[in-house]
Design a protein around this motif. Structure first.
Motif, mmCIF file in Angstrom:
data_model
loop_
_atom_site.group_PDB
_atom_site.id
_atom_site.type_symbol
_atom_site.label_atom_id
_atom_site.label_comp_id
_atom_site.label_asym_id
_atom_site.label_seq_id
_atom_site.Cartn_x
_atom_site.Cartn_y
_atom_site.Cartn_z
ATOM 1 N N GLY A 249 0.817 -1.212 0.002
ATOM 2 C CA GLY A 249 0.003 -0.019 -0.037
ATOM 3 C C GLY A 249 0.882 1.444 -0.094
ATOM 4 N N PRO A 250 0.539 2.390 -0.689
ATOM 5 C CA PRO A 250 -0.752 2.293 -1.829
ATOM 6 C C PRO A 250 -0.156 1.493 -2.923
ATOM 7 C CG PRO A 250 0.783 4.140 -2.160
ATOM 8 C CD PRO A 250 1.076 3.492 -0.887
ATOM 9 N N GLY A 251 -1.703 1.079 -3.532
ATOM 10 C CA GLY A 251 -1.314 0.249 -4.851
ATOM 11 C C GLY A 251 -2.401 -0.699 -5.012
ATOM 12 N N HIS A 252 -2.391 -1.455 -5.935
ATOM 13 C CA HIS A 252 -3.476 -2.370 -6.512
ATOM 14 C C HIS A 252 -3.622 -3.691 -5.921
ATOM 15 C CE1 HIS A 252 -3.991 0.537 -10.165
ATOM 16 N NE2 HIS A 252 -4.057 1.124 -9.094
ATOM 17 N N GLY A 253 -2.755 -3.949 -5.038
ATOM 18 C CA GLY A 253 -2.828 -5.240 -4.392
ATOM 19 C C GLY A 253 -1.822 -6.424 -5.004
ATOM 20 N N ILE A 254 -1.983 -7.464 -4.450
ATOM 21 C CA ILE A 254 -1.379 -8.612 -4.905
ATOM 22 C C ILE A 254 -2.158 -9.218 -5.993
ATOM 23 C CG2 ILE A 254 -0.523 -10.862 -4.469
ATOM 24 C CD1 ILE A 254 0.692 -9.665 -1.891
ATOM 25 N N SER A 255 -1.723 -9.624 -7.257
ATOM 26 C CA SER A 255 -2.723 -9.838 -8.383
ATOM 27 C C SER A 255 -2.065 -10.793 -9.075
ATOM 28 C CB SER A 255 -2.981 -8.337 -9.164
ATOM 29 O OG SER A 255 -3.875 -8.875 -9.841
ATOM 30 N N ILE A 256 -2.751 -11.959 -9.243
ATOM 31 C CA ILE A 256 -2.621 -12.832 -10.177
ATOM 32 C C ILE A 256 -3.144 -12.671 -11.480
ATOM 33 C CG2 ILE A 256 -2.906 -15.246 -10.936
ATOM 34 C CD1 ILE A 256 -2.560 -16.177 -7.859
ATOM 35 N N GLY A 257 -2.382 -12.190 -12.622
ATOM 36 C CA GLY A 257 -3.032 -11.776 -13.780
ATOM 37 C C GLY A 257 -2.476 -10.368 -14.103
ATOM 38 N N SER A 258 -2.838 -9.882 -15.088
ATOM 39 C CA SER A 258 -4.022 -10.414 -16.074
ATOM 40 C C SER A 258 -3.605 -11.800 -16.740
ATOM 41 C CB SER A 258 -4.529 -9.323 -17.050
ATOM 42 O OG SER A 258 -4.707 -8.236 -16.316
ATOM 43 N N LEU A 259 -4.114 -12.697 -16.572
ATOM 44 C CA LEU A 259 -4.009 -13.950 -17.230
ATOM 45 C C LEU A 259 -5.100 -13.683 -18.792
ATOM 46 C CD1 LEU A 259 -4.093 -16.322 -14.394
ATOM 47 C CD2 LEU A 259 -2.096 -15.137 -15.374
ATOM 48 N N GLY A 260 -4.541 -14.764 -19.578
ATOM 49 C CA GLY A 260 -5.394 -15.036 -20.627
ATOM 50 C C GLY A 260 -5.427 -14.030 -21.859
ATOM 51 N N LYS A 261 -4.513 -13.132 -21.830
ATOM 52 C CA LYS A 261 -4.467 -12.398 -22.640
ATOM 53 C C LYS A 261 -4.088 -12.698 -24.185
ATOM 54 C CE LYS A 261 -2.475 -7.479 -23.377
ATOM 55 N NZ LYS A 261 -1.754 -7.436 -24.848
#
Ligand SMILES: *[C@@H]1O[C@H](CO)[C@@H](O)[C@H](O)[C@H]1NC(C)=O
Length: 405
Positions: A249-261
């Motif tokens: 933080g700040p930020g957009h979190g812990i993210s798996i993805g974007s997958l499937g592009k």
């Protein structure tokens, strides 16, 4: 040896002297060959004044260390070192290169210098290296401002990339104000990042903290990350990833993805995220995929012991990612999400929907497991909601908001 000589040929008098000394040690006393060769960037011509371009000295130190048949240490003393775009390539002649960094390495203040090169500091095909300490200052603020003004700006450079490398340990590295992503781990095996500090303004564009893709056996521990994009983003082809004790933080979190592009892409498997704290972030624990056909997948994911503090979307799976509705309207994500466990997730949501599973109509999420989850809205004053679309799973123990499977 030939490589070492060549690499020093262009470095001028001081380093040639150093070289002679070094060769004398290697050839005359085999016993000393056990100790490391040492290369100090200042003795190779770098200036700690933040003004003179020290790129050549850094690359020269690398060529010498990489060409050394015995373990080699590169030292960067206190001071500010201006380094332009630099590539540090292997394969090397030894598997034990150490960077000991006390100073600050700074990118050119004029973002046009790196422009569209993509990467500021690139390590590739390296096997066996450690980096300890150091501050990397990407000087990104001017480029962010250019982008915010809507002017025509270069895309900028990722601060540091480890590509096609293995057995890498990075400890206590600080990365500040990158123009783009801060740290990228691409095509690597067995890499450990610990005690990292990554900071950029909360509204800086595309400044992800750590991005991992096509890599196996990566560990990210004991780190603090606050940027304008994902604290950690986990791309296609990531397996056996371990994230522990990270504050975001700040930020957009812990993210798996974007997958499937892409229509054909490798999946994400065996990811553990534990003991993480999110403060005021856009997302907490997120899995995200494009709403279009793909061979991608995400399975065997464990999110354990997370604290949310005023997070917009604490728990979220979004399989309908389609920025600006281009190239995917009306399509369904091909990414199959299965066996995702959320265990001991507590704290506050900044929006009413604290748990949101918006999965693919073609590939519903399966095997979602919620256990001991307690999320409230507006600092405990209102109940939060859960929302499920095409999501199947089970809830165990206390789950609040109650599950919507
Ligand atoms: C999952 O990844 C961890 C490292 O994060 C590793 O220790 C473990 O062996 C992996 N499990 C499997 C089944 O591959």
């Amino acid at each position: 040896m030939a490589l070492m000589m060549n690499s020093h040929g262009s470095l001028g008098g001081a380093s040639l002297l150093f070289m002679v000394f070094h060769i004398a040690i290697v050839s005359s006393q085999a016993a000393i060959a056990l100790s490391a060769a040492k290369y100090d960037v200042v003795s190779l011509g770098a200036k700690p004044d933040g003004i003179k371009d020290s790129t050549q000295a850094f690359v020269g130190a690398w060529l010498a260390a990489c060409g050394s048949e015995m373990p080699a240490t590169i030292t960067v003393p206190l001071g500010r070192f201006l380094v332009g775009g630099a590539t540090f390539s292997g394969p090397c002649k030894n598997n034990a290169i150490r960077w000991q960094i006390e100073g600050v390495i700074t990118a050119p203040a004029d973002y046009n210098v790196l422009g569209n090169v993509g990467t500021w500091l690139l390590f590739q095909q390296v096997d066996g290296m450690s980096i300890s300490g150091g501050v990397l200052d990407g000087q990104g603020a001017a480029l962010w401002a250019c982008k915010a003004s809507g002017k025509n700006c270069p895309s900028g450079a990722t601060t540091i990339v480890f590509s096609d490398s293995r057995n890498i340990a990075v400890s206590r590295l600080t990365s500040l104000n990158s123009q783009l992503f801060h740290i990228v781990i691409n095509g690597c095996q067995n890499m450990r990042l610990q005690g990292a500090k990554v900071f950029a303004s909360g509204n800086s564009p595309n400044t992800d903290g750590v991005h991992v893709q096509l890599s196996s056996g990566v560990t990210i521990m004991n780190s603090k990350i606050g940027t304008g994009d994902d604290c950690v983003s986990i791309g296609a082809g990531t397996t056996n990833l371990w994230i522990e004790n990270v504050a975001c933080g700040p930020g957009h979190g812990i993210s798996i993805g974007s997958l499937g592009k892409d229509a054909v892409e490798p999946g994400v498997e065996n990811v553990t995220v534990k003991n993480v704290v999110f403060r005021g972030t856009q997302n907490g624990l997120r899995i995200k995929s494009w709403g279009r056909p793909s061979s991608g997948f995400a399975k065997n994911i464990l999110f354990q012991h997370a604290i949310m503090s005023n997070v917009n979307n604490p728990v979220v799976i979004d399989q309908n990612y389609c920025p600006n509705n281009i190239n995917c309207p009306g399509q369904f994500s091909g990414v199959k999400i299965s066996d995702v466990t959320y265990q001991d997730i507590h704290g506050t949501s900044a929006t009413e929907v604290a748990v949101k599973f918006d999965c693919s109509l073609k590939n519903p999420c399966t095997g979602i497991r919620l256990e001991d989850v307690k999320l409230t809205y507006k600092n405990d004053q209102q109940p939060a909601q859960a929302s499920c679309i095409n999501a199947g799973g089970l809830a165990y123990g206390l789950v609040q908001p109650s599950s919507c499977f």
